[in-house]
Design an enzyme around this catalytic site. Structure first.
Site, short mmCIF file in Angstrom:
data_model
loop_
_atom_site.label_atom_id
_atom_site.label_comp_id
_atom_site.label_asym_id
_atom_site.label_seq_id
_atom_site.Cartn_x
_atom_site.Cartn_y
_atom_site.Cartn_z
N HIS A 1 20.61 35.12 4.08
CA HIS A 1 19.54 35.75 4.85
C HIS A 1 20.05 36.99 5.58
CE1 HIS A 1 16.65 35.71 8.40
NE2 HIS A 1 15.86 35.84 7.35
N ARG A 2 19.68 38.15 5.05
CA ARG A 2 20.14 39.43 5.61
C ARG A 2 21.66 39.55 5.57
NH1 ARG A 2 16.36 39.29 11.12
NH2 ARG A 2 14.69 38.06 10.19
N GLU B 1 20.17 39.22 0.48
CA GLU B 1 18.80 39.68 0.76
C GLU B 1 18.78 41.01 1.50
OE1 GLU B 1 14.84 38.03 3.07
OE2 GLU B 1 16.78 38.02 4.08
N ASP C 1 16.18 43.54 3.14
CA ASP C 1 14.80 43.85 3.52
C ASP C 1 14.60 45.35 3.44
OD1 ASP C 1 14.20 41.18 4.11
OD2 ASP C 1 14.81 41.38 6.20
N HIS D 1 15.12 45.03 8.69
CA HIS D 1 14.11 43.98 8.70
C HIS D 1 12.77 44.48 9.19
CE1 HIS D 1 11.96 40.44 10.45
NE2 HIS D 1 12.36 39.87 9.33
N GLU E 1 13.21 42.04 -0.09
CA GLU E 1 11.88 41.80 0.47
C GLU E 1 11.20 43.12 0.76
OE1 GLU E 1 9.46 40.12 4.35
OE2 GLU E 1 11.55 39.48 4.10
#
Length: 368
Positions: free
Chosen positions: A37-38, A64, A66, A79, A173
């Site tokens: 996650h990030r 990931e 974003d 993000h 994302e």
């Protein structure tokens, strides 16, 4: 999305032992995916090459990035459209006049926005830790790393893959596509062009995610033309929240509505995966205690959808109350995080986002 009876999931099936070759209780029987996650954002400032490097070293299957656009249409890895929390933009007097208020998906936000900066100007900023009170050790890295563009991240992952001799997936994302389209910066074609331009993302595992179904429907029709073989994931906010594209056209359909079996069957027409919050798998009460699990994973599997949930974090404050230690809310609690992850895995979860891939790997391997 109905609540399951306690006996249906607790204690749940026994998970396969590491290296046993046994089937997992996932949709296809494969080992669940470990999604960084990030990056390893529990250990390095999020969305920096350092965070991605740590995640890959710690065993992540996917990293990931974003994606938000700049004024000149470049894709950078942040993000939020508001870059105030994760960069040092507030310390740059030359940008002081660009602070303003914008409405993003119905929320008024005051700060500095990526769309008011060129890529060259973004490159003068340095990354900062988003949660310095919870993760003070991360704050020691403030100012050390720049803000990467998507192409830099792809290049970096390709190099890491070659050096380590294993494929490393990328799970970008697309953030707030309706909002950015309203500013004259539509995201879909930009993202497809960037991913399609690189040999690595045309051949490596790739999964594109978004909280808006309209964006995914557009992508579904254009993937082949971009030379991409990617899975699409429909991210889901809280059950009472309304997606940004639905808000924009005055609709009232909530993510909770979209978690119902009939809606899941419709989602399968344009996506292979759903991405709910962990609290949509096992809700929590006002004190943070786990309640009874829902049937969302089972219902998604019945519709032919994989489930990749978010986000497992190793600090007490983020854990269900039953798994917290007495060391204080900001203390790391790796054993609690492992226990949380393994509860979801026993329910048949197909993949999970974690801020600490090393902890996630322990959960997959059955370590305490």
């Amino acid at each position: 999305m109905s609540a399951a009876r306690a006996g249906e999931v607790s204690p749940g099936p026994v998970l396969p032992a590491a290296g046993s070759g046994e089937r997992w209780p996932t949709l296809d029987g494969a080992r669940p995916l470990l999604l960084a996650h990030r990056g390893a954002s529990a250990l390095r400032p999020e969305h920096t090459l350092a965070a991605y490097a740590k995640a890959i070293a710690d065993g992540a299957d996917y990293i990931e990035p974003d994606l938000v656009p700049t004024k000149d249409g470049a894709l950078i890895v942040r993000h939020d459209p508001d870059i105030s929390q994760t960069t040092d933009v507030s310390a740059h007097p030359e940008f002081a006049s660009r602070k303003r208020t914008m409405v993003v998906d119905g929320q008024r936000i005051t700060g500095w926005f990526s769309t008011d900066f060129t890529l060259a100007e973004i490159k003068t900023l340095r990354a900062r830790e988003r949660l310095p009170k919870v993760r003070p050790l991360n704050a020691r890295y403030d100012g050390q790393f720049d803000i990467p563009a998507l192409q830099e991240v792809i290049d970096f992952v390709a190099a890491e893959s070659a050096a380590r001799g294993r494929m490393i997936g990328i799970i970008p994302e697309i953030k707030h596509p309706t909002f950015f389209a309203g500013l004259g910066l539509p995201m879909e074609d930009r993202v497809l062009a960037a991913l399609g331009a690189h040999f690595y993302t045309r051949t490596a595992p790739l999964e594109i995610q978004c909280f808006e179904a309209g964006c995914l429907r557009t992508l579904r029709g254009r993937l082949a033309g971009a030379g991409l073989r990617a899975r699409l994931m429909f991210l889901m906010g809280g059950p009472g929240e309304v997606p940004g594209d639905v808000q924009a056209r005055g609709g009232r359909t909530t993510y909770g509505d979209l978690m119902k079996p009939e809606a899941l069957r419709e989602i399968r027409r344009y996506a292979e995966v759903i991405g709910p919050a962990n609290t949509s798998l096992i809700p929590r009460d006002a004190a943070g205690r786990w309640l009874e699990p829902t049937t969302l994973i089972r219902d998604a599997h019945a519709a032919g959808l994989l489930v990749h949930s978010y986000t497992c974090r190793p600090e007490n404050v983020f854990l269900p109350a039953q798994l917290r230690s007495d060391a204080g809310p900001d203390a790391r609690n790796e054993a609690g995080s492992v226990a949380e992850i393994r509860r979801y895995l026993a329910m048949g979860l197909d993949g999970f986002f974690t801020d600490d891939p090393a902890v996630g790997l322990r959960a997959l391997q059955g370590a305490g």
